[in-house]
Design a protein around this motif. Sequence first.
Motif, mmCIF file in Angstrom:
data_model
loop_
_atom_site.group_PDB
_atom_site.id
_atom_site.type_symbol
_atom_site.label_atom_id
_atom_site.label_comp_id
_atom_site.label_asym_id
_atom_site.label_seq_id
_atom_site.Cartn_x
_atom_site.Cartn_y
_atom_site.Cartn_z
ATOM 1 N N LYS A 184 -3.245 4.338 -2.713
ATOM 2 C CA LYS A 184 -4.292 5.084 -2.008
ATOM 3 C C LYS A 184 -4.096 6.566 -2.331
ATOM 4 O O LYS A 184 -3.066 7.152 -1.997
ATOM 5 C CB LYS A 184 -4.185 4.870 -0.497
ATOM 6 C CG LYS A 184 -4.218 3.402 -0.069
ATOM 7 C CD LYS A 184 -5.582 2.783 -0.267
ATOM 8 C CE LYS A 184 -5.628 1.363 0.274
ATOM 9 N NZ LYS A 184 -6.950 0.727 0.078
ATOM 10 N N ARG A 185 -5.077 7.178 -2.989
ATOM 11 C CA ARG A 185 -4.935 8.564 -3.450
ATOM 12 C C ARG A 185 -5.605 9.555 -2.502
ATOM 13 O O ARG A 185 -6.715 9.324 -2.038
ATOM 14 C CB ARG A 185 -5.515 8.703 -4.855
ATOM 15 C CG ARG A 185 -4.711 7.929 -5.885
ATOM 16 C CD ARG A 185 -5.334 7.954 -7.273
ATOM 17 N NE ARG A 185 -4.436 7.359 -8.256
ATOM 18 C CZ ARG A 185 -4.350 6.047 -8.487
ATOM 19 N NH1 ARG A 185 -5.129 5.204 -7.802
ATOM 20 N NH2 ARG A 185 -3.500 5.580 -9.387
ATOM 21 N N ALA A 221 -1.370 9.747 6.069
ATOM 22 C CA ALA A 221 -1.760 8.341 5.928
ATOM 23 C C ALA A 221 -0.604 7.427 6.298
ATOM 24 O O ALA A 221 -0.788 6.381 6.936
ATOM 25 C CB ALA A 221 -2.220 8.064 4.499
ATOM 26 N N THR A 247 0.838 -1.208 0.000
ATOM 27 C CA THR A 247 0.000 0.000 0.000
ATOM 28 C C THR A 247 0.869 1.253 0.000
ATOM 29 O O THR A 247 1.798 1.383 0.797
ATOM 30 C CB THR A 247 -0.924 0.022 1.231
ATOM 31 O OG1 THR A 247 -0.137 -0.119 2.417
ATOM 32 C CG2 THR A 247 -1.938 -1.096 1.160
ATOM 33 N N THR A 271 -1.584 12.825 2.235
ATOM 34 C CA THR A 271 -0.739 11.726 1.754
ATOM 35 C C THR A 271 0.275 11.326 2.823
ATOM 36 O O THR A 271 0.462 10.136 3.106
ATOM 37 C CB THR A 271 0.000 12.142 0.467
ATOM 38 O OG1 THR A 271 -0.961 12.385 -0.562
ATOM 39 C CG2 THR A 271 0.963 11.055 0.013
ATOM 40 N N HIS A 284 -1.639 3.906 8.047
ATOM 41 C CA HIS A 284 -2.702 3.421 7.168
ATOM 42 C C HIS A 284 -2.153 2.831 5.868
ATOM 43 O O HIS A 284 -2.858 2.110 5.167
ATOM 44 C CB HIS A 284 -3.686 4.542 6.849
ATOM 45 C CG HIS A 284 -4.388 5.094 8.063
ATOM 46 N ND1 HIS A 284 -4.890 4.288 9.058
ATOM 47 C CD2 HIS A 284 -4.663 6.370 8.436
ATOM 48 C CE1 HIS A 284 -5.441 5.034 10.003
ATOM 49 N NE2 HIS A 284 -5.318 6.307 9.648
ATOM 50 N N VAL A 285 -0.923 3.208 5.530
ATOM 51 C CA VAL A 285 -0.253 2.657 4.347
ATOM 52 C C VAL A 285 1.175 2.288 4.730
ATOM 53 O O VAL A 285 1.717 2.793 5.718
ATOM 54 C CB VAL A 285 -0.225 3.669 3.176
ATOM 55 C CG1 VAL A 285 -1.630 3.955 2.665
ATOM 56 C CG2 VAL A 285 0.469 4.964 3.590
ATOM 57 N N SER A 337 0.553 5.587 -0.351
ATOM 58 C CA SER A 337 -0.264 6.799 -0.460
ATOM 59 C C SER A 337 0.397 7.770 -1.440
ATOM 60 O O SER A 337 1.627 7.826 -1.549
ATOM 61 C CB SER A 337 -0.444 7.468 0.909
ATOM 62 O OG SER A 337 0.802 7.895 1.439
#
Length: 209
Positions: A114-115, A125, A91, A122, A130-131, A93
């Motif tokens: 993930k955009r 995240a 993942t 960015t 989260h990424v 961002s």
Amino acid sequence: SDMTPRGYDIDMAQLIGKKLGVKVELVPVTAPNRIAYLQTNKADITISSLGKTAERAKVVDFSLAYAPFFDAVFGTKKVKATSFAELNGKTISVTRGSMQDQELEQLAPGAVVKRFEDNNSTLSAFLAGHVQMFATGTTVAAALQKMNPSLDMELKVILANAPCYVAMPKGESTLLAKINMIIREARADGTIDKFSQTWLGAPAGQLPD
């Protein structure tokens, strides 16, 4: 520190304003709307770490390059990723509509991207876990590391060398010629190298036209 915007792009904008003999009005933009602001007359020129692509060149004109800029993927040391192939399934961002977004799509189609709408989201995240990684310019990553010295982060894969250009609406040939002259002079007299040394920690070096 005094709530006044500062940075390479700011210095470049002020230099152009001074040379043109006009007052600079800074208009904050995000990656997705940098071009749209030119097309809708919300800004006269864009100086916002903007890379040059064939698609963008269809709707705006670009000056000579005024700053070096490398795009890369960063992540924690425990995540192994030293090639595009090793980004598969991981993942990452990225800011929507940015050069890094396009580069990831082309170079790492197997990554889980993930955009987000702006750079802060960015980065947040990644910081929030989260990424696993994030894609941005090396200058942005360097600033993040400086603000968070204990942050577990390292460069994983370089996406591209993407210098920054000033953009303006199509057909503004006189303005384009003047800005190119300002940039050419700033390269020759060391001003560009000074900006780069101040904000990026190294001279700009040989920049492409």
